[in-house]
Design a protein around this motif. Structure first.
Motif, PDB file in Angstrom:
ATOM      1  N   ASN A 146       9.774  -5.119  -4.048  1.00 26.90           N
ATOM      2  CA  ASN A 146      10.392  -6.239  -3.331  1.00 26.90           C
ATOM      3  C   ASN A 146      11.067  -7.109  -4.387  1.00 26.90           C
ATOM      4  O   ASN A 146      10.398  -7.858  -5.087  1.00 26.90           O
ATOM      5  CB  ASN A 146       9.293  -7.017  -2.588  1.00 26.90           C
ATOM      6  N   LYS A 164      12.952  -9.584  -4.091  1.00 33.65           N
ATOM      7  CA  LYS A 164      13.132 -11.002  -3.715  1.00 33.65           C
ATOM      8  C   LYS A 164      14.563 -11.443  -4.070  1.00 33.65           C
ATOM      9  O   LYS A 164      15.474 -10.629  -4.005  1.00 33.65           O
ATOM     10  CB  LYS A 164      12.052 -11.857  -4.367  1.00 33.65           C
ATOM     11  N   HIS A 184       6.952 -11.320   5.337  1.00 32.61           N
ATOM     12  CA  HIS A 184       6.477 -11.640   3.983  1.00 32.61           C
ATOM     13  C   HIS A 184       6.012 -13.101   3.969  1.00 32.61           C
ATOM     14  O   HIS A 184       6.593 -13.955   4.633  1.00 32.61           O
ATOM     15  CB  HIS A 184       7.594 -11.424   2.960  1.00 32.61           C
ATOM     16  N   GLU A 205      -1.230  -8.744   1.628  1.00 34.42           N
ATOM     17  CA  GLU A 205      -0.884  -9.528   0.447  1.00 34.42           C
ATOM     18  C   GLU A 205      -1.565 -10.889   0.527  1.00 34.42           C
ATOM     19  O   GLU A 205      -1.060 -11.797   1.194  1.00 34.42           O
ATOM     20  CB  GLU A 205       0.630  -9.741   0.370  1.00 34.42           C
ATOM     21  N   ALA A 256      -2.488 -14.431  -4.422  1.00 32.77           N
ATOM     22  CA  ALA A 256      -2.308 -13.427  -5.475  1.00 32.77           C
ATOM     23  C   ALA A 256      -0.833 -13.118  -5.725  1.00 32.77           C
ATOM     24  O   ALA A 256      -0.501 -12.388  -6.661  1.00 32.77           O
ATOM     25  CB  ALA A 256      -3.045 -12.148  -5.093  1.00 32.77           C
ATOM     26  N   ILE A 257       0.054 -13.682  -4.907  1.00 30.85           N
ATOM     27  CA  ILE A 257       1.475 -13.336  -5.029  1.00 30.85           C
ATOM     28  C   ILE A 257       2.129 -14.160  -6.128  1.00 30.85           C
ATOM     29  O   ILE A 257       2.162 -15.391  -6.061  1.00 30.85           O
ATOM     30  CB  ILE A 257       2.207 -13.554  -3.689  1.00 30.85           C
ATOM     31  N   GLY A 258       2.631 -13.450  -7.140  1.00 32.93           N
ATOM     32  CA  GLY A 258       3.375 -14.108  -8.215  1.00 32.93           C
ATOM     33  C   GLY A 258       2.527 -15.022  -9.083  1.00 32.93           C
ATOM     34  O   GLY A 258       3.059 -15.822  -9.852  1.00 32.93           O
ATOM     35  N   GLY A 292       0.394  -8.259  -4.494  1.00 28.46           N
ATOM     36  CA  GLY A 292      -0.057  -9.505  -5.134  1.00 28.46           C
ATOM     37  C   GLY A 292      -0.412  -9.232  -6.576  1.00 28.46           C
ATOM     38  O   GLY A 292      -1.514  -8.765  -6.864  1.00 28.46           O
ATOM     39  N   SER A 293       0.572  -9.483  -7.470  1.00 25.64           N
ATOM     40  CA  SER A 293       0.370  -9.331  -8.921  1.00 25.64           C
ATOM     41  C   SER A 293      -0.088  -7.936  -9.340  1.00 25.64           C
ATOM     42  O   SER A 293      -0.868  -7.791 -10.286  1.00 25.64           O
ATOM     43  CB  SER A 293      -0.596 -10.402  -9.432  1.00 25.64           C
ATOM     44  N   VAL A 294       0.409  -6.920  -8.636  1.00 25.11           N
ATOM     45  CA  VAL A 294       0.126  -5.551  -9.091  1.00 25.11           C
ATOM     46  C   VAL A 294       1.004  -5.268 -10.311  1.00 25.11           C
ATOM     47  O   VAL A 294       2.183  -5.626 -10.335  1.00 25.11           O
ATOM     48  CB  VAL A 294       0.437  -4.516  -7.978  1.00 25.11           C
ATOM     49  N   LEU A 331       2.969  -3.064  -2.573  1.00 24.70           N
ATOM     50  CA  LEU A 331       4.229  -3.801  -2.414  1.00 24.70           C
ATOM     51  C   LEU A 331       4.325  -4.684  -3.656  1.00 24.70           C
ATOM     52  O   LEU A 331       3.474  -5.551  -3.883  1.00 24.70           O
ATOM     53  CB  LEU A 331       4.212  -4.627  -1.122  1.00 24.70           C
ATOM     54  N   ILE A 332       5.372  -4.447  -4.446  1.00 19.90           N
ATOM     55  CA  ILE A 332       5.401  -4.972  -5.808  1.00 19.90           C
ATOM     56  C   ILE A 332       6.552  -5.963  -5.975  1.00 19.90           C
ATOM     57  O   ILE A 332       7.710  -5.599  -5.730  1.00 19.90           O
ATOM     58  CB  ILE A 332       5.620  -3.808  -6.820  1.00 19.90           C
ATOM     59  N   GLY A 333       6.257  -7.164  -6.414  1.00 21.09           N
ATOM     60  CA  GLY A 333       7.302  -8.147  -6.677  1.00 21.09           C
ATOM     61  C   GLY A 333       7.738  -8.078  -8.132  1.00 21.09           C
ATOM     62  O   GLY A 333       8.492  -7.187  -8.538  1.00 21.09           O
ATOM     63  N   GLY A 334       7.241  -9.000  -8.945  1.00 23.76           N
ATOM     64  CA  GLY A 334       7.667  -9.131 -10.343  1.00 23.76           C
ATOM     65  C   GLY A 334       7.755  -7.823 -11.123  1.00 23.76           C
ATOM     66  O   GLY A 334       8.763  -7.554 -11.798  1.00 23.76           O
TER      67      GLY A 334
HETATM   68  P1  PGA Z   1       4.163 -10.069  -6.953  1.00 20.11           P
HETATM   69  O1  PGA Z   1       4.796 -10.157  -5.483  1.00 20.11           O
HETATM   70  O2  PGA Z   1       3.936  -8.606  -7.243  1.00 20.11           O
HETATM   71  O3  PGA Z   1       5.190 -10.684  -7.858  1.00 20.11           O
HETATM   72  O4  PGA Z   1       2.889 -10.831  -6.913  1.00 20.11           O
HETATM   73  C1  PGA Z   1       4.370  -9.319  -4.452  1.00 20.11           C
HETATM   74  C2  PGA Z   1       5.121  -9.627  -3.185  1.00 20.11           C
HETATM   75  O5  PGA Z   1       5.397 -10.803  -2.920  1.00 20.11           O
HETATM   76  O6  PGA Z   1       5.454  -8.716  -2.403  1.00 20.11           O
END
Ligand code: PGA
Length: 249
Positions: free
Chosen positions: A9, A11, A95, A167, A171-173, A211-213, A231-234
């Motif tokens: 993801n 973003k 999300h 998520e 834990a997100i970001g 969440g911060s994977v 589901l991976i952000g950063g």
């Molecule tokens: P993150 O985001 O991996 O940066 O914590 C996950 C998400 O918001 O899907």
């Protein structure tokens, strides 16, 4: 055995040049990913570019949001037919950033989920609790409420052609990952809720953790029995990290 799925993801990140180099980096070593399906969800404006870069690869793509409406006077919105046009396979709905920053309710998220399925695409339904909700012991209540909104509108059979992403918002970001056991407990709860209605659907539906994977913690999360990928952000913005997560599947 459920197929492992790792979705990036992005973003509101990227540029034509940065996307090109990220995708090239992923493509270069995609054969190192043996067991996971990989997908990326760029901002809408880059879907055309991403389709061109990924069209002859095993990597899928999708979007981060969609309108619940079909077409017309809705300035700034993107219709599901447009996502079909650009070859999207997945659409993220609900999300936590959409829920908390843009006021998306459980009901609106359910409408978007329905719209995605009506076009034959696969919704990735995000659910998860805030820190206060976890601390108050309400994690299951919140996740159940978010899931029930979709079940009430679309019925249990709809989940068979969907992906769920748990998520925890805290834990997100934040760099603060749920422990594998904390994540597994909620995943098992979600699968149990589905199983009470239809065991076969529960057995098939992929439930991702987000969440911060990162490349270092993915393996221990993904080995839990009810975690089917992430589901991976950063970490999806660096080819090497994203591939390392794929390899953990
Ligand atoms: P993150 O985001 O991996 O940066 O914590 C996950 C998400 O918001 O899907």
């Amino acid at each position: 055995m459920r197929q492992s799925l790792v979705v990036g993801n992005w973003k509101m990140n990227g540029s034509i040049e940065a996307n090109r180099s990220l995708i090239e980096g992923i493509k270069q070593n995609i054969t190192s990913v043996k067991n996971s399906e990989m997908a990326v969800c760029p901002p809408f404006v880059y879907l055309h570019q991403i389709r061109e870069l990924l069209k002859d690869t095993s990597i899928s793509w999708g979007s981060q949001n969609v309108s619940q409406r079909d077409s017309g006077a809705f300035t700034g919105e993107i219709a599901i037919s447009m996502l079909v046009d650009f070859g999207c396979k997945y659409v993220i709905v609900g999300h936590s950033e959409r829920r908390s920053l843009y006021g998306e309710s459980d009901e609106l998220v359910a409408e978007k989920f329905a719209k995605v399925q009506s076009a034959g695409l696969i919704p990735i339904l995000c659910v998860g609790e805030l820190l206060e909700e976890r601390e108050a012991g309400n994690t299951e209540t919140v996740v159940k409420r978010q899931l029930d909104a979709v079940l009430n509108l679309q019925g249990i059979a709809s989940l068979e052609k969907s992906v769920i992403a748990y998520e925890p918002v805290w834990a997100i970001g934040t760099g603060k990952t749920a422990t594998p056991q904390q994540a597994q407990d909620v995943h098992a709860f979600i699968r149990g809720q589905i199983s009470a209605l239809d065991a076969e659907v529960a057995n098939k539906v992929q439930i991702l953790y987000g969440g911060s994977v990162n490349g270092s913690n993915a393996k221990e999360l993904f080995t839990m029995s009810d975690i089917d990928g992430g589901l991976i952000g950063g970490a999806s913005l660096k080819a090497e990290d994203f591939l390392a997560i794929g390899q953990a599947g």
